[in-house]
Design a protein around this motif. Structure first.
Motif, mmCIF file in Angstrom:
data_model
loop_
_atom_site.group_PDB
_atom_site.id
_atom_site.type_symbol
_atom_site.label_atom_id
_atom_site.label_comp_id
_atom_site.label_asym_id
_atom_site.label_seq_id
_atom_site.Cartn_x
_atom_site.Cartn_y
_atom_site.Cartn_z
ATOM 1 N N GLY A 1 18.621 66.181 61.531
ATOM 2 C CA GLY A 1 20.224 66.178 62.167
ATOM 3 C C GLY A 1 20.025 64.443 62.620
ATOM 4 N N LEU A 2 20.373 64.481 63.838
ATOM 5 C CA LEU A 2 20.540 63.274 64.458
ATOM 6 C C LEU A 2 19.382 62.106 64.274
ATOM 7 C CD1 LEU A 2 22.724 62.153 66.648
ATOM 8 C CD2 LEU A 2 21.236 62.676 68.318
ATOM 9 N N VAL A 3 18.114 62.568 64.245
ATOM 10 C CA VAL A 3 17.175 61.608 64.041
ATOM 11 C C VAL A 3 17.305 61.284 62.674
ATOM 12 C CG1 VAL A 3 14.756 60.983 64.316
ATOM 13 C CG2 VAL A 3 15.788 62.462 66.113
ATOM 14 N N LEU B 1 25.629 46.345 75.715
ATOM 15 C CA LEU B 1 26.821 46.763 76.846
ATOM 16 C C LEU B 1 26.981 48.423 76.337
ATOM 17 C CD1 LEU B 1 28.712 45.904 78.786
ATOM 18 C CD2 LEU B 1 30.384 45.402 76.921
ATOM 19 N N ARG B 2 27.092 49.152 77.284
ATOM 20 C CA ARG B 2 27.328 50.662 76.959
ATOM 21 C C ARG B 2 28.335 51.093 78.236
ATOM 22 N NH1 ARG B 2 27.856 53.758 72.623
ATOM 23 N NH2 ARG B 2 25.923 52.661 71.925
ATOM 24 N N ARG B 3 29.299 51.865 77.863
ATOM 25 C CA ARG B 3 30.154 52.319 78.730
ATOM 26 C C ARG B 3 30.706 51.239 79.865
ATOM 27 N NH1 ARG B 3 27.301 58.470 79.217
ATOM 28 N NH2 ARG B 3 28.062 59.236 77.456
ATOM 29 N N GLN C 1 43.639 58.176 68.268
ATOM 30 C CA GLN C 1 44.314 57.290 69.050
ATOM 31 C C GLN C 1 43.559 57.031 70.310
ATOM 32 O OE1 GLN C 1 46.841 58.922 71.813
ATOM 33 N NE2 GLN C 1 44.914 60.021 72.098
ATOM 34 N N ARG C 2 42.075 57.315 70.284
ATOM 35 C CA ARG C 2 41.623 57.158 71.741
ATOM 36 C C ARG C 2 41.631 55.584 72.352
ATOM 37 N NH1 ARG C 2 35.511 55.901 70.039
ATOM 38 N NH2 ARG C 2 36.033 56.258 67.982
ATOM 39 N N ASP C 3 41.896 55.527 73.679
ATOM 40 C CA ASP C 3 41.783 54.198 74.041
ATOM 41 C C ASP C 3 40.915 53.930 75.159
ATOM 42 O OD1 ASP C 3 43.029 55.897 76.122
ATOM 43 O OD2 ASP C 3 44.903 55.218 75.712
ATOM 44 N N TYR D 1 24.931 63.435 59.322
ATOM 45 C CA TYR D 1 23.697 63.670 60.243
ATOM 46 C C TYR D 1 23.790 63.206 61.420
ATOM 47 C CZ TYR D 1 21.608 65.973 56.115
ATOM 48 O OH TYR D 1 21.204 66.830 55.125
ATOM 49 N N LYS D 2 24.391 61.764 61.413
ATOM 50 C CA LYS D 2 24.150 61.096 62.789
ATOM 51 C C LYS D 2 25.360 61.661 63.585
ATOM 52 C CE LYS D 2 25.305 56.804 63.692
ATOM 53 N NZ LYS D 2 25.352 55.329 63.302
ATOM 54 N N THR D 3 26.442 62.145 63.168
ATOM 55 C CA THR D 3 27.313 62.266 64.071
ATOM 56 C C THR D 3 28.102 63.857 63.883
ATOM 57 O OG1 THR D 3 28.018 60.112 63.954
ATOM 58 C CG2 THR D 3 29.767 61.592 64.910
ATOM 59 N N MET E 1 36.698 56.449 62.799
ATOM 60 C CA MET E 1 37.729 55.710 63.749
ATOM 61 C C MET E 1 36.821 54.932 64.444
ATOM 62 S SD MET E 1 40.771 56.172 62.741
ATOM 63 C CE MET E 1 41.552 55.316 64.241
ATOM 64 N N ASP E 2 35.459 55.130 64.761
ATOM 65 C CA ASP E 2 34.580 54.330 65.647
ATOM 66 C C ASP E 2 34.430 53.176 64.641
ATOM 67 O OD1 ASP E 2 32.935 54.878 67.901
ATOM 68 O OD2 ASP E 2 31.220 53.802 66.698
ATOM 69 N N ASP E 3 34.238 53.108 63.297
ATOM 70 C CA ASP E 3 33.967 52.068 62.530
ATOM 71 C C ASP E 3 35.352 51.314 62.517
ATOM 72 O OD1 ASP E 3 31.737 52.757 61.874
ATOM 73 O OD2 ASP E 3 32.354 53.286 59.808
HETATM 74 C C1 GRG Z 1 18.892 56.978 68.808
HETATM 75 C C2 GRG Z 1 18.133 59.128 67.434
HETATM 76 C C3 GRG Z 1 19.255 58.323 67.911
HETATM 77 C C4 GRG Z 1 20.478 58.388 67.380
HETATM 78 C C5 GRG Z 1 21.584 57.628 67.797
HETATM 79 C C6 GRG Z 1 24.590 58.174 68.847
HETATM 80 C C7 GRG Z 1 24.001 57.552 67.956
HETATM 81 C C8 GRG Z 1 22.798 57.981 67.131
HETATM 82 C C9 GRG Z 1 24.066 56.330 67.513
HETATM 83 C C10 GRG Z 1 25.492 55.481 68.213
HETATM 84 C C11 GRG Z 1 26.089 54.576 67.468
HETATM 85 C C12 GRG Z 1 27.307 55.171 66.864
HETATM 86 C C13 GRG Z 1 28.279 53.991 66.638
HETATM 87 C C14 GRG Z 1 27.176 56.349 66.500
HETATM 88 C C15 GRG Z 1 28.455 57.038 65.995
HETATM 89 C C16 GRG Z 1 29.647 57.113 66.894
HETATM 90 C C17 GRG Z 1 29.212 57.674 68.361
HETATM 91 C C18 GRG Z 1 28.089 58.691 68.169
HETATM 92 C C19 GRG Z 1 29.690 56.796 69.253
HETATM 93 C C20 GRG Z 1 29.444 57.091 70.736
HETATM 94 O O1 GRG Z 1 29.967 58.365 70.879
HETATM 95 P P1 GRG Z 1 31.291 58.208 72.096
HETATM 96 O O2 GRG Z 1 32.145 57.264 71.842
HETATM 97 O O3 GRG Z 1 30.503 57.902 73.418
HETATM 98 O O4 GRG Z 1 31.879 59.675 72.100
HETATM 99 P P2 GRG Z 1 30.701 58.315 75.029
HETATM 100 O O5 GRG Z 1 30.253 57.025 75.732
HETATM 101 O O6 GRG Z 1 32.241 58.328 75.298
HETATM 102 O O7 GRG Z 1 29.994 59.303 75.008
#
Ligand code: GRG
Length: 299
Positions: free
Chosen positions: A160-162, A104-106, A297-299, A187-189, A228-230
């Motif tokens: 970076g991200l990867v 599930l996403r969005r 506080q995002r909802d 790196y990820k975020t 906060m995501d955690d």
């Molecule tokens: C696959 C190379 C590769 C990277 C994936 C984005 C990511 C890295 C992982 C997502 C999982 C996660 C919990 C990442 C940390 C927080 C995050 C980036 C959440 C998603 O971002 P939001 O909440 O999403 O801004 P929306 O849907 O609002 O764009």
């Protein structure tokens, strides 16, 4: 554990939430014009993954920072849209069974569920070059476009991200420390947020000091966001987050390292630091300060 209140009413800012939602509609409109619209399965899956959801928070950072430097609105919006193409790719790939395996996403079935794994891989593959194409065709001097392309390549690539995602995979099932977590999250975020916040300054040919201030703000924001995501993964619901919760119970996260109260306190302190980074912009940065509070506080 007693339920913890994530949204102190004093932090709720409905006018900001409304502004973000209106901005999200604007970005959606720009993305509509950028995405290919043929009936091909690939194009259909790209549109499915990019349109109709997401907070568009990173795009909003691009937009707001562009406003500091009077960047032409069309160019700021296109740069913001490029960031959202990358965001969508990362989510599509992250949801794959070989990554986070999320259905599930969005608030709707993940791309690989709605289509299939191979299409989801190709959607991500197609969104990356499309984002670079958008940046390369901005109406801005060549050195600015090149700088944006170089920086984006850096923050989403092998340093970076990867790289962050690879570290994330490597940390699964280990006793990772808070420091491991913090590096991985940077790196990820963090640095992608940093890029989003800095890109308005790049577009607006800002001074190195201004660029640095926005980058630091973005990186700190990314850190608080991940924390906060955690927190939400542990305490939110799939209904209000649009993605499964409780997925990270077996993973090392800020939540299981710090516990909910401590995590929230730390996230608030980081948000305060992020806001401090904006001091050089004085009252101009009011909206970016609001973004920082929104993270809590995002909802
Ligand atoms: C696959 C190379 C590769 C990277 C994936 C984005 C990511 C890295 C992982 C997502 C999982 C996660 C919990 C990442 C940390 C927080 C995050 C980036 C959440 C998603 O971002 P939001 O909440 O999403 O801004 P929306 O849907 O609002 O764009």
């Amino acid at each position: 554990m007693a339920p913890f209140q994530p949204s102190p009413p004093t932090l709720k800012n409905s006018s900001f939430n409304t502004r973000l939602r209106i901005f999200a509609q604007e970005i959606e409109r720009v993305l509509e014009t950028i995405l290919p619209a043929s009936a091909s399965r690939l194009h259909e899956a790209m549109r499915y993954s990019v349109l109709g959801g997401g907070k568009r928070l990173r795009a909003y950072l691009v937009w707001e920072s562009s406003q500091f430097f009077s960047v032409a609105p069309t160019q700021a919006l296109r740069a913001a849209a490029a960031v959202e193409l990358i965001q969508a790719y990362s989510l599509v790939h992250d949801d794959l069974p070989c990554m986070d395996n999320s259905d599930l996403r969005r608030g709707k079935p993940s791309c690989h569920i709605a289509f299939e794994d191979a299409t989801a891989v190709l959607v991500g593959d197609a969104l990356i070059p499309l984002a670079f194409q958008v940046l390369s065709t901005l109406e801005a001097p060549a050195e600015i476009r090149l700088k944006l392309i170089e920086e984006l390549g850096h923050v989403i690539g092998c340093q970076g991200l990867v790289a962050g995602q690879m570290m994330d995979l490597g940390l699964e099932g280990t006793r990772a420390t808070l420091e491991d977590l913090s590096i991985q999250e940077y790196y990820k975020t963090g640095i992608f947020f940093g890029f989003a916040a800095e890109s308005g300054a790049i577009l607006g040919e800002a001074s190195p000091q201004q660029r640095e201030a926005l980058r630091s703000y973005g990186i700190l924001l990314g850190k608080a966001f991940q924390m906060m995501d955690d927190w939400f993964d542990g305490w939110g619901t799939a209904e209000n987050l649009g993605k499964p919760c409780g997925q990270d119970t077996l993973k090392v996260t800020y939540l299981n390292h710090l516990g909910p109260d401590n995590l929230y306190t730390k996230a608030k302190a980081i948000v305060a630091q992020a806001i401090e980074s904006l001091d050089v912009f004085d009252h101009k940065a009011a909206s970016l300060r609001e973004v920082a509070f929104f993270i809590l506080q995002r909802d």
